[in-house]
Design a protein around this motif. Structure first.
Motif, PDB file in Angstrom:
ATOM      1  N   LEU A 299       0.772  -1.139  -0.113  1.00 31.61           N
ATOM      2  CA  LEU A 299       0.074  -0.125  -0.060  1.00 31.61           C
ATOM      3  C   LEU A 299       0.815   1.331   0.005  1.00 31.61           C
ATOM      4  CD1 LEU A 299      -2.681  -1.008   2.565  1.00 31.61           C
ATOM      5  CD2 LEU A 299      -2.642  -1.472  -0.048  1.00 31.61           C
ATOM      6  N   ALA A 300       2.124   1.253  -0.311  1.00 32.20           N
ATOM      7  CA  ALA A 300       3.060   2.435  -0.090  1.00 32.20           C
ATOM      8  C   ALA A 300       2.645   3.534  -0.949  1.00 32.20           C
ATOM      9  CB  ALA A 300       4.358   1.831  -0.761  1.00 32.20           C
ATOM     10  N   ASP A 301       1.860   3.459  -2.062  1.00 31.28           N
ATOM     11  CA  ASP A 301       1.609   4.371  -3.083  1.00 31.28           C
ATOM     12  C   ASP A 301       0.449   5.046  -2.576  1.00 31.28           C
ATOM     13  OD1 ASP A 301       3.916   4.235  -4.341  1.00 31.28           O
ATOM     14  OD2 ASP A 301       2.906   3.326  -5.967  1.00 31.28           O
ATOM     15  N   LEU A 302      -0.581   4.534  -1.369  1.00 27.30           N
ATOM     16  CA  LEU A 302      -1.795   5.169  -1.182  1.00 27.30           C
ATOM     17  C   LEU A 302      -1.610   6.295  -0.263  1.00 27.30           C
ATOM     18  CD1 LEU A 302      -2.416   2.521  -2.607  1.00 27.30           C
ATOM     19  CD2 LEU A 302      -4.232   2.386  -0.911  1.00 27.30           C
ATOM     20  N   ASP A 303      -0.868   7.451  -0.584  1.00 25.67           N
ATOM     21  CA  ASP A 303      -0.715   8.359   0.503  1.00 25.67           C
ATOM     22  C   ASP A 303      -1.641   9.066   1.043  1.00 25.67           C
ATOM     23  OD1 ASP A 303       1.989   8.185  -0.464  1.00 25.67           O
ATOM     24  OD2 ASP A 303       2.086   9.671  -2.003  1.00 25.67           O
ATOM     25  N   ASN A 304      -3.126   8.808   0.324  1.00 29.43           N
ATOM     26  CA  ASN A 304      -4.282   9.408   1.050  1.00 29.43           C
ATOM     27  C   ASN A 304      -4.776   8.699   2.312  1.00 29.43           C
ATOM     28  OD1 ASN A 304      -4.931   7.141  -0.350  1.00 29.43           O
ATOM     29  ND2 ASN A 304      -6.810   7.775  -0.849  1.00 29.43           N
ATOM     30  N   LEU A 305      -3.937   7.682   2.756  1.00 27.29           N
ATOM     31  CA  LEU A 305      -4.368   6.832   3.772  1.00 27.29           C
ATOM     32  C   LEU A 305      -3.378   7.167   5.016  1.00 27.29           C
ATOM     33  CD1 LEU A 305      -5.198   3.466   2.627  1.00 27.29           C
ATOM     34  CD2 LEU A 305      -6.520   5.393   3.000  1.00 27.29           C
ATOM     35  N   SER A 306      -2.626   8.287   4.893  1.00 27.44           N
ATOM     36  CA  SER A 306      -1.777   8.843   5.888  1.00 27.44           C
ATOM     37  C   SER A 306      -1.945  10.362   6.246  1.00 27.44           C
ATOM     38  CB  SER A 306      -0.331   8.681   5.307  1.00 27.44           C
ATOM     39  OG  SER A 306       0.501   9.065   6.290  1.00 27.44           O
ATOM     40  N   TYR A 307      -2.845  10.226   7.129  1.00 28.48           N
ATOM     41  CA  TYR A 307      -3.059  11.650   7.752  1.00 28.48           C
ATOM     42  C   TYR A 307      -3.589  11.593   9.303  1.00 28.48           C
ATOM     43  CZ  TYR A 307      -7.756   9.577   6.647  1.00 28.48           C
ATOM     44  OH  TYR A 307      -8.708   8.864   7.096  1.00 28.48           O
ATOM     45  N   ILE A 308      -3.590  12.964   9.788  1.00 27.33           N
ATOM     46  CA  ILE A 308      -4.341  12.946  11.212  1.00 27.33           C
ATOM     47  C   ILE A 308      -5.290  14.136  11.010  1.00 27.33           C
ATOM     48  CG2 ILE A 308      -4.137  13.377  13.954  1.00 27.33           C
ATOM     49  CD1 ILE A 308      -1.478  12.012  13.531  1.00 27.33           C
ATOM     50  N   ARG A 309      -6.511  13.922  11.243  1.00 31.60           N
ATOM     51  CA  ARG A 309      -7.744  15.150  11.174  1.00 31.60           C
ATOM     52  C   ARG A 309      -8.542  15.337  12.027  1.00 31.60           C
ATOM     53  NH1 ARG A 309      -9.523  12.843   5.295  1.00 31.60           N
ATOM     54  NH2 ARG A 309      -7.639  13.244   3.964  1.00 31.60           N
ATOM     55  N   GLU A 310      -8.761  16.466  12.361  1.00 37.87           N
ATOM     56  CA  GLU A 310      -9.650  16.877  13.341  1.00 37.87           C
ATOM     57  C   GLU A 310     -11.063  17.177  12.899  1.00 37.87           C
ATOM     58  OE1 GLU A 310      -9.898  20.335  16.885  1.00 37.87           O
ATOM     59  OE2 GLU A 310      -8.572  20.606  15.250  1.00 37.87           O
ATOM     60  N   ASP A 311     -12.072  16.510  13.288  1.00 34.47           N
ATOM     61  CA  ASP A 311     -13.489  16.669  12.699  1.00 34.47           C
ATOM     62  C   ASP A 311     -14.579  16.819  13.856  1.00 34.47           C
ATOM     63  OD1 ASP A 311     -15.609  16.633  11.151  1.00 34.47           O
ATOM     64  OD2 ASP A 311     -15.811  14.605  10.782  1.00 34.47           O
ATOM     65  N   GLY A 312     -14.667  18.012  14.273  1.00 34.08           N
ATOM     66  CA  GLY A 312     -15.465  18.351  15.357  1.00 34.08           C
ATOM     67  C   GLY A 312     -14.835  17.865  16.636  1.00 34.08           C
ATOM     68  N   ASP A 313     -15.752  17.049  17.271  1.00 37.74           N
ATOM     69  CA  ASP A 313     -15.364  16.263  18.566  1.00 37.74           C
ATOM     70  C   ASP A 313     -14.433  15.219  18.316  1.00 37.74           C
ATOM     71  OD1 ASP A 313     -16.439  18.421  20.023  1.00 37.74           O
ATOM     72  OD2 ASP A 313     -18.452  17.250  20.071  1.00 37.74           O
ATOM     73  N   GLU A 314     -14.305  14.794  17.157  1.00 35.08           N
ATOM     74  CA  GLU A 314     -13.378  13.476  16.978  1.00 35.08           C
ATOM     75  C   GLU A 314     -12.142  13.776  16.124  1.00 35.08           C
ATOM     76  OE1 GLU A 314     -16.745  10.165  16.163  1.00 35.08           O
ATOM     77  OE2 GLU A 314     -15.877  10.997  14.517  1.00 35.08           O
ATOM     78  N   LEU A 315     -11.355  12.928  16.161  1.00 32.54           N
ATOM     79  CA  LEU A 315     -10.032  12.612  15.499  1.00 32.54           C
ATOM     80  C   LEU A 315     -10.115  11.436  14.619  1.00 32.54           C
ATOM     81  CD1 LEU A 315      -7.072  13.495  17.963  1.00 32.54           C
ATOM     82  CD2 LEU A 315      -8.409  14.929  16.542  1.00 32.54           C
TER      83      LEU A 315
ATOM     84  N   ILE B 207      -7.453   9.279  12.172  1.00 30.75           N
ATOM     85  CA  ILE B 207      -6.087   8.870  11.922  1.00 30.75           C
ATOM     86  C   ILE B 207      -6.184   7.932  10.650  1.00 30.75           C
ATOM     87  CG2 ILE B 207      -3.795   7.791  12.405  1.00 30.75           C
ATOM     88  CD1 ILE B 207      -4.471   8.786  15.305  1.00 30.75           C
ATOM     89  N   GLY B 208      -5.501   7.916   9.571  1.00 31.42           N
ATOM     90  CA  GLY B 208      -5.311   7.279   8.490  1.00 31.42           C
ATOM     91  C   GLY B 208      -4.633   6.013   8.898  1.00 31.42           C
ATOM     92  N   ALA B 209      -4.978   4.874   8.066  1.00 30.41           N
ATOM     93  CA  ALA B 209      -4.411   3.575   8.686  1.00 30.41           C
ATOM     94  C   ALA B 209      -2.954   3.519   8.291  1.00 30.41           C
ATOM     95  CB  ALA B 209      -5.086   2.446   8.093  1.00 30.41           C
ATOM     96  N   LEU B 210      -2.307   4.381   7.346  1.00 36.21           N
ATOM     97  CA  LEU B 210      -1.054   4.316   7.031  1.00 36.21           C
ATOM     98  C   LEU B 210      -0.116   5.569   7.623  1.00 36.21           C
ATOM     99  CD1 LEU B 210      -0.984   3.454   3.057  1.00 36.21           C
ATOM    100  CD2 LEU B 210      -0.935   1.942   5.034  1.00 36.21           C
ATOM    101  N   THR B 211      -0.758   6.041   8.732  1.00 35.34           N
ATOM    102  CA  THR B 211      -0.047   6.899   9.696  1.00 35.34           C
ATOM    103  C   THR B 211       1.017   6.089  10.387  1.00 35.34           C
ATOM    104  OG1 THR B 211      -1.816   8.434   9.424  1.00 35.34           O
ATOM    105  CG2 THR B 211      -0.274   8.964  11.147  1.00 35.34           C
ATOM    106  N   THR B 212       2.190   6.615  10.361  1.00 32.33           N
ATOM    107  CA  THR B 212       3.341   5.939  11.181  1.00 32.33           C
ATOM    108  C   THR B 212       3.114   6.428  12.733  1.00 32.33           C
ATOM    109  OG1 THR B 212       5.024   7.734  11.007  1.00 32.33           O
ATOM    110  CG2 THR B 212       4.749   5.946   9.314  1.00 32.33           C
ATOM    111  N   HIS B 213       3.685   5.492  13.459  1.00 34.27           N
ATOM    112  CA  HIS B 213       3.928   5.436  15.102  1.00 34.27           C
ATOM    113  C   HIS B 213       4.419   6.916  15.185  1.00 34.27           C
ATOM    114  CE1 HIS B 213       3.001   1.300  14.632  1.00 34.27           C
ATOM    115  NE2 HIS B 213       1.969   1.665  15.874  1.00 34.27           N
ATOM    116  N   GLY B 214       5.648   7.189  14.326  1.00 33.21           N
ATOM    117  CA  GLY B 214       6.245   8.495  14.690  1.00 33.21           C
ATOM    118  C   GLY B 214       5.344   9.575  14.566  1.00 33.21           C
TER     119      GLY B 214
END
Length: 292
Positions: A55-71, A73-80
């Protein structure tokens, strides 16, 4: 190393199509910190697997977003990235702490939060935190999308309830409010690069009088799969946290470990340690000075 055919889909739709095509013979590669080791060691859990979908080319699955009262996190976001995120540190500090204790710096910069959940290791660091946060996993396949509580996705050690062809694409959870405290503690065999010997995630909510209104206590590497311990949680509700109450809750967690995991060669060590680790985490979440 096991022989396999390598695929690198350009988008999520293609990845789902490949999974649907190859079924049980396929595995998804995210960060690769677990799967590549298993392939190299010809792990029996990969019997019959001969298709790897990267899944290395699926950049759209790496993110952290704020949506009102929720966060979210895309599944490909690294622990770092999770550990360093100002949003996660502000609204889910126990998850940032857990992610920051995964492996080494190099591993944290490769391993993904979705992969940590999908691997379903009883010793996973972020999984107890996700369960305590009541995180929901967003699962995508060629048939569409569904959502499952992170805890319900665990079917057993290294086994999930993912349906054939499904990929974890995101994790969603509510932000912790100001009237909540949390803690994540881990005990490993050594200071660095350590797989958890035991870990614990705790979230406490309290009222204006300091009484606990809700508690979530999730031990890891102690039960067959990470899960909440209602007997320990219920002990805290309605009371102000004290050393004695935290100690009693820790003992409840130890009792649950013994009930579900049975008595083993390591029990003599683990039983008092998980009780002590739980006590410390509860006191830390409550803002009570820990008496070492």
């Amino acid at each position: 190393m096991l022989d396999f055919t390598y695929h690198r889909p350009r988008d999520l739709e293609e990845a789902c199509r490949l999974l649907a095509t190859y079924g049980p013979a396929a595995r998804v590669l995210a960060g690769g910190t677990d799967l590549l080791v298993a392939l190299r060691e010809e792990n029996r859990r990969l019997a019959g697997v001969n298709q790897i979908i990267d899944l290395a080319d699926l950049d759209n699955l790496s993110y952290i977003r704020e949506d009102g009262d929720e966060l979210t996190i895309g599944a490909l976001t690294t622990h770092g990235e999770v550990a360093a995120s100002p949003l996660v540190r502000a609204y889910a500090p126990l998850l940032a702490e857990a992610a920051g204790q995964v492996g080494s710096l190099q591993i944290r910069n490769r391993a993904t939060i979705g992969g940590n959940l999908a691997n379903a290791s009883p010793a996973a660091d972020t999984v107890p935190a996700l369960i305590a946060l009541e995180a929901v996993a967003v699962l995508t396949s060629s048939q569409g999308e569904r959502r499952v509580a992170a805890g319900d996705l665990l079917a057993g050690p290294n086994r999930t309830a993912l349906a054939a062809g499904e990929i974890i694409t995101a994790l969603r959870f509510s932000k912790l409010p100001p009237q909540a405290g949390s803690a994540f503690l881990k005990l490993g065999r050594r200071q660095a690069l350590s797989i958890a010997r035991l870990n614990i995630a705790v979230i406490l909510y309290w009222d204006e009088n300091g009484r606990v209104t809700a508690a979530r206590i999730v031990p890891g590497a102690a039960l067959p799969v990470a899960a909440r311990v209602p007997a320990a949680e219920n002990l805290l509700v309605g009371s102000v946290v004290s050393e004695e109450l935290a100690r009693m809750a820790g003992e409840k967690v130890g009792e649950e470990m013994l009930r579900l995991s049975g008595r083993r060669w390591s029990t003599e060590y683990k039983l008092p340690v998980i009780a002590a680790l739980t006590r410390r985490a509860i006191l830390q979440a409550a803002g009570v000075k820990v008496d070492e």
